[in-house]
Design an enzyme around this catalytic site. Structure first.
Site, PDB file in Angstrom:
ATOM      1  N   SER A  16       8.443 -12.820  -2.326  1.00 33.66           N
ATOM      2  CA  SER A  16       8.020 -11.352  -1.557  1.00 33.66           C
ATOM      3  C   SER A  16       6.725 -11.135  -1.912  1.00 33.66           C
ATOM      4  CB  SER A  16       8.938 -10.455  -1.891  1.00 33.66           C
ATOM      5  OG  SER A  16       9.409 -10.493  -3.314  1.00 33.66           O
ATOM      6  N   HIS A  39      12.691 -11.859   3.952  1.00 32.34           N
ATOM      7  CA  HIS A  39      11.472 -11.671   4.599  1.00 32.34           C
ATOM      8  C   HIS A  39      11.130 -13.033   5.861  1.00 32.34           C
ATOM      9  CE1 HIS A  39       9.698  -9.055   1.760  1.00 32.34           C
ATOM     10  NE2 HIS A  39      10.525  -9.759   0.807  1.00 32.34           N
ATOM     11  N   LYS A  55      13.852  -4.723   6.841  1.00 33.07           N
ATOM     12  CA  LYS A  55      12.433  -5.205   7.058  1.00 33.07           C
ATOM     13  C   LYS A  55      12.174  -5.355   8.351  1.00 33.07           C
ATOM     14  CE  LYS A  55      12.383  -6.009   2.150  1.00 33.07           C
ATOM     15  NZ  LYS A  55      12.714  -6.754   0.796  1.00 33.07           N
TER      16      LYS A  55
HETATM   17  C1  LIG Z   1      13.620  -6.084  -0.211  1.00 30.85           C
HETATM   18  C2  LIG Z   1      14.560  -7.302  -0.652  1.00 30.85           C
HETATM   19  C3  LIG Z   1      15.649  -7.320  -1.188  1.00 30.85           C
HETATM   20  C4  LIG Z   1      16.291  -6.235  -1.241  1.00 30.85           C
HETATM   21  O1  LIG Z   1      16.727  -5.576  -0.085  1.00 30.85           O
HETATM   22  P1  LIG Z   1      17.014  -4.027   0.226  1.00 30.85           P
HETATM   23  O2  LIG Z   1      17.681  -3.679   1.302  1.00 30.85           O
HETATM   24  O3  LIG Z   1      15.649  -3.421   0.186  1.00 30.85           O
HETATM   25  O4  LIG Z   1      17.703  -3.511  -0.911  1.00 30.85           O
HETATM   26  C5  LIG Z   1      16.236  -8.250  -1.906  1.00 30.85           C
HETATM   27  N1  LIG Z   1      15.654  -9.409  -1.746  1.00 30.85           N
HETATM   28  C6  LIG Z   1      14.347  -9.599  -1.382  1.00 30.85           C
HETATM   29  C7  LIG Z   1      13.549 -10.963  -1.523  1.00 30.85           C
HETATM   30  C8  LIG Z   1      13.590  -8.442  -0.839  1.00 30.85           C
HETATM   31  O5  LIG Z   1      12.234  -8.776  -0.665  1.00 30.85           O
END
Ligand SMILES: *Cc1c(COP(=O)(O)O)cnc(C)c1O
Length: 391
Positions: free
Chosen positions: A185, A213, A245
């Protein structure tokens, strides 16, 4: 224990955070998430969200959510296993499983909760967990839970399959779990999933993949990182993806074999002991999933904008990490310099967050540029011009 002793500890710690210049502040958006974000009545060009396909402000998804709320009510009323599992949830699970090519999926209210359900459910006393050093905070917390249950937890250097193989070979336990982000990330790079899968096969380990992602962005019709690498669905892979996302709504899923998913449903504490998401969220996500599947044009635009950005930033004094995903990190180095650059962009109407340690390793403070399919060629040109001027 009196109140002032309790509170003095907090105030000392808060003062320490402030002294390091690491106090975090939230900005209030006065507009929906989109390429333009209104903040303090100013229109900012937004390179700060994870809304990679521009779906977070999509009116069709909003309509599906509104219709869903009217038809199914605003709340689910209970956890999935008690009475909170409604038709829209069941439908969404089936649609997600079919889309990612796995027999079954479970949905969660957040990705954080999904990750807390997977690793600690698969690994407890006498088991072993092998995790990439740059894994997301939610995977690290999941690992800590597994550790608290007695699992042997080891972290391998980022994407280092040689080091991982040594750890696997040295481990005598029969229940091993390898855990990795698919797209990291803060760096935007990909895990070597084919090599990790081969190791999982060789050492008879579970492979847990967090595709937060990659889902919606990579692979055939946005199916994600496994599809990007042409990896088969396999009963020893658990695939987690988030839905807040690229999918633009919120929530997450875990897909896997019938048996692995049944096991999570019976044993995953952060699945069992939490209220199911509102059914309208599931209705919105079903619509979002259709838009992702039919979104090749969105992904083509995203890839074109990424190419434009990378070409435009070549030759600047900061190092652009090699990333083929929507996350484009520009390494500045010193914390203060990264913050200064982010502030200078902000003054020019461009919102690009600076990311500092401890979120990233020391001396690698960076701008984390998030590109979206909603960005236009002119938007990217504006960012390139501003960075050239500031170089
Ligand atoms: C954003 C994210 C999460 C958490 O997901 P949410 O739905 O925001 O709680 C988990 N793993 C990664 C790699 C992320 O980027």
């Amino acid at each position: 224990m009196n109140k002032s002793t309790l509170e003095s500890r907090l105030s000392a710690e808060l003062a320490g955070i402030a002294d390091l210049g690491l106090t975090r502040r939230r900005r209030v958006l006065e507009s929906p998430c989109g390429r333009i974000a209104t903040v303090d009545s100013r229109e900012m060009l937004n390179f700060a969200s994870n809304d990679y396909l521009g779906l977070a402000g999509n009116p069709e998804i909003a309509q599906a959510m509104a219709d869903g709320a009217i038809k199914w009510g605003p709340g689910s009323g209970a956890s999935h296993l008690v009475s909170g599992h409604l038709t829209p949830h069941a439908t969404l699970e089936d649609e997600i499983a079919a889309f990612v090519g796995y027999p079954r999926a479970l949905t969660f209210s957040t990705g954080y909760l999904a990750n807390l359900s997977v690793t600690p459910t698969l690994a407890g006393r006498g088991d072993a967990v092998f995790a990439d050093k740059l894994n997301h905070a939610s995977l690290i917390d999941a690992m800590q839970l597994a550790k608290a249950q007695g699992a042997d937890v080891q972290r391998y250097p980022h994407n280092d399959v040689v080091a991982l193989e040594k750890m696997l070979a040295a481990s005598s336990t029969s229940n091993k779990v390898i855990v990795t982000d698919a797209v990291f990330s803060m760096d935007g790079d990909l895990a070597p999933l084919p090599a990790l899968f081969a190791l999982a096969e060789r050492y008879d380990a579970w492979l847990v993949i967090d595709d937060a992602h990659g889902f919606g962005v990579l692979g055939e019709h946005g199916r994600g990182s496994l599809s990007h690498f042409n990896l088969p669905s396999h009963p020893h892979i658990l695939l987690m993806g988030t839905l807040g996302k690229a999918a633009g709504v919120g929530g997450a899923f875990v897909a896997g074999s019938d048996m692995a998913i049944e096991y999570l449903l019976q044993r995953g504490r952060s699945y069992i002991f939490t209220t199911a998401a509102p059914p309208a969220v599931a209705c919105a996500l079903s619509r979002s999933l259709q838009l992702i599947r039919d979104g090749d044009a969105l992904r083509a635009n995203l890839m074109a904008r990424l190419g434009q950005l990378r070409d435009g930033l070549a030759g600047l004094p900061w190092r652009l990490l090699p990333s083929a995903t929507a996350i484009q990190p520009l390494i500045v180095g010193a914390n203060a310099a990264a913050v200064q650059l982010s502030t200078a962009l902000w003054e020019r109407g461009l919102w690009v967050p600076a990311i500092r340690p401890p979120t990233v390793p020391k001396d690698t403070a960076r701008l984390r540029i998030s590109v979206s399919a909603a960005h236009t060629e002119a938007d990217i040109a504006r960012l390139i011009d501003a960075l050239k001027e500031l170089a």
